[in-house]
Write a protein that holds these residues in place. Sequence first.
Motif, PDB file in Angstrom:
ATOM      1  N   GLU A 151      -7.233   4.031   8.396  1.00  0.00           N
ATOM      2  CA  GLU A 151      -7.126   4.979   7.322  1.00  0.00           C
ATOM      3  C   GLU A 151      -6.254   6.120   8.385  1.00  0.00           C
ATOM      4  OE1 GLU A 151     -10.606   6.641   5.673  1.00  0.00           O
ATOM      5  OE2 GLU A 151      -9.581   8.551   5.386  1.00  0.00           O
ATOM      6  N   ASP A 152      -6.566   6.218   9.573  1.00  0.00           N
ATOM      7  CA  ASP A 152      -5.645   7.166  10.195  1.00  0.00           C
ATOM      8  C   ASP A 152      -4.383   6.903  10.634  1.00  0.00           C
ATOM      9  OD1 ASP A 152      -7.862   8.800  10.425  1.00  0.00           O
ATOM     10  OD2 ASP A 152      -8.671   8.100  12.726  1.00  0.00           O
ATOM     11  N   ALA A 153      -4.250   5.550  10.900  1.00  0.00           N
ATOM     12  CA  ALA A 153      -2.940   5.021  10.993  1.00  0.00           C
ATOM     13  C   ALA A 153      -1.773   5.307   9.773  1.00  0.00           C
ATOM     14  CB  ALA A 153      -3.070   3.476  11.182  1.00  0.00           C
ATOM     15  N   PHE A 154      -2.842   4.905   8.518  1.00  0.00           N
ATOM     16  CA  PHE A 154      -2.055   5.105   7.288  1.00  0.00           C
ATOM     17  C   PHE A 154      -1.586   6.442   6.901  1.00  0.00           C
ATOM     18  CE2 PHE A 154      -1.930   6.208   2.911  1.00  0.00           C
ATOM     19  CZ  PHE A 154      -1.026   5.253   2.209  1.00  0.00           C
ATOM     20  N   THR A 199      -0.881  -4.627  -5.323  1.00  0.00           N
ATOM     21  CA  THR A 199      -0.510  -3.298  -4.955  1.00  0.00           C
ATOM     22  C   THR A 199      -1.890  -2.532  -4.986  1.00  0.00           C
ATOM     23  OG1 THR A 199      -0.187  -2.474  -7.021  1.00  0.00           O
ATOM     24  CG2 THR A 199       1.872  -3.522  -5.937  1.00  0.00           C
ATOM     25  N   THR A 200      -1.776  -1.297  -4.153  1.00  0.00           N
ATOM     26  CA  THR A 200      -3.007  -0.459  -4.077  1.00  0.00           C
ATOM     27  C   THR A 200      -2.832   0.956  -3.400  1.00  0.00           C
ATOM     28  OG1 THR A 200      -5.253  -0.682  -3.540  1.00  0.00           O
ATOM     29  CG2 THR A 200      -3.814  -1.641  -2.045  1.00  0.00           C
ATOM     30  N   HIS A 201      -3.426   1.872  -3.730  1.00  0.00           N
ATOM     31  CA  HIS A 201      -3.393   2.997  -2.994  1.00  0.00           C
ATOM     32  C   HIS A 201      -4.775   3.110  -2.103  1.00  0.00           C
ATOM     33  CE1 HIS A 201      -4.204   4.837  -6.920  1.00  0.00           C
ATOM     34  NE2 HIS A 201      -5.246   5.371  -6.137  1.00  0.00           N
ATOM     35  N   TYR A 202      -5.692   2.090  -2.296  1.00  0.00           N
ATOM     36  CA  TYR A 202      -6.943   2.307  -1.741  1.00  0.00           C
ATOM     37  C   TYR A 202      -6.538   1.631  -0.206  1.00  0.00           C
ATOM     38  CZ  TYR A 202      -8.889   3.208  -6.095  1.00  0.00           C
ATOM     39  OH  TYR A 202      -9.141   3.727  -7.460  1.00  0.00           O
ATOM     40  N   MET A 203      -6.891   2.543   0.890  1.00  0.00           N
ATOM     41  CA  MET A 203      -6.423   1.790   2.256  1.00  0.00           C
ATOM     42  C   MET A 203      -7.534   0.673   2.664  1.00  0.00           C
ATOM     43  SD  MET A 203      -5.891   5.574   4.007  1.00  0.00           S
ATOM     44  CE  MET A 203      -6.524   6.500   2.590  1.00  0.00           C
ATOM     45  N   GLU A 204      -8.669   0.952   2.391  1.00  0.00           N
ATOM     46  CA  GLU A 204      -9.738   0.139   2.399  1.00  0.00           C
ATOM     47  C   GLU A 204      -9.698  -1.212   1.812  1.00  0.00           C
ATOM     48  OE1 GLU A 204     -13.371   1.447   0.649  1.00  0.00           O
ATOM     49  OE2 GLU A 204     -14.606   0.184   1.869  1.00  0.00           O
ATOM     50  N   GLU A 205      -8.914  -1.134   0.404  1.00  0.00           N
ATOM     51  CA  GLU A 205      -8.824  -2.506  -0.270  1.00  0.00           C
ATOM     52  C   GLU A 205      -7.849  -3.413   0.520  1.00  0.00           C
ATOM     53  OE1 GLU A 205      -9.073  -2.520  -4.245  1.00  0.00           O
ATOM     54  OE2 GLU A 205      -6.969  -2.761  -4.558  1.00  0.00           O
ATOM     55  N   LEU A 225       0.893  -1.320  -0.145  1.00  0.00           N
ATOM     56  CA  LEU A 225      -0.117   0.083  -0.060  1.00  0.00           C
ATOM     57  C   LEU A 225       1.020   0.957   0.135  1.00  0.00           C
ATOM     58  CD1 LEU A 225      -2.852   1.247   0.501  1.00  0.00           C
ATOM     59  CD2 LEU A 225      -2.185   0.955   3.141  1.00  0.00           C
ATOM     60  N   GLY A 226       0.557   2.289  -0.959  1.00  0.00           N
ATOM     61  CA  GLY A 226       1.202   3.414  -0.912  1.00  0.00           C
ATOM     62  C   GLY A 226       0.660   4.324  -1.775  1.00  0.00           C
TER      63      GLY A 226
END
Length: 243
Positions: free
Chosen positions: A230-233, A189-195, A35-36
């Motif tokens: 999300e807040d952690a990310f 890979t994703t930039h969607y935190m929820e995913e 994730l990034g």
Amino acid sequence: MYAIKTEGLTKIYKDLTAVDNLNLAIEQGELFALLGVNGAGKTTTIKMLTCLTKPNHGDALINGNSIITDTNKVKNIIGVSPQETAVAPNLSVKENLELMCGIHGFNKEKRLSKIKELSNQFDLSAILNKRAGKLSGGWQRRLSIAMALISEPQILFLDEPTLGLDVLARSDLWDTIRALKGKITITLTTHYMEEAEILSDRIGIMKDGKLLALGTADEIKISAGKEKFEDAFVAIVTEAVKL
Ligand SMILES: Nc1ncnc2c1ncn2[C@@H]1O[C@H](COP(=O)(O)OP(=O)(O)OP(=O)(O)O)[C@@H](O)[C@H]1O
């Protein structure tokens, strides 16, 4: 043996270090999410792990095979659904699947049984004769994943599988990916935190080529001292917390 083990994996483009000394171990059967935000180095990592580009330093072992010295073995055990989907738009869904069967040298019997199996698994039966380019983004992506599975890979790489899809198409594709969970090692890979949070067993958070955090969503929340992932990310990538 780990499915994937990277050792100091580094990629430098001129004066930019896209992936910086990545050390990561992914278990057999794990669904791992990198994730990034944009430019974090996720795609470059996948490109190195799938032998599309060579690292400047370090190595990675894919089921024990080096991406530098055992590239043919690595290519034989992986499947890739790239960010730019590998689907040929002017061919029908069936022709796309046949093309992949041809690349892997399947005989007619194996070709027919593989297409039947994947059409059932991915709900493609009703659209086999449709031109792939006319399918929605979600269905093209689904076809791209089916194509990546034709060679019966041990490890599947999905680069941004739901990029640009609407909420419903994304949710459908999550079901598709969930159905593969445990049967095969998956790195996405994703930039969607929820995913990342919903789908994966463990998550690696990357920024500027570096791995900033690694663990389950719960572990990452606890180390960042946040209740929501999300807040952690956000805290981790804005360096509000140092883990
Ligand atoms: N072929 C290349 N030549 C030069 N720089 C590159 C090349 N490929 C990627 N980069 C740079 O390397 C960095 C990492 O890019 P990469 O595509 O791996 O990031 P990413 O996390 O996958 O981002 P995105 O979510 O936008 O795909 C970026 O700064 C990018 O501009």
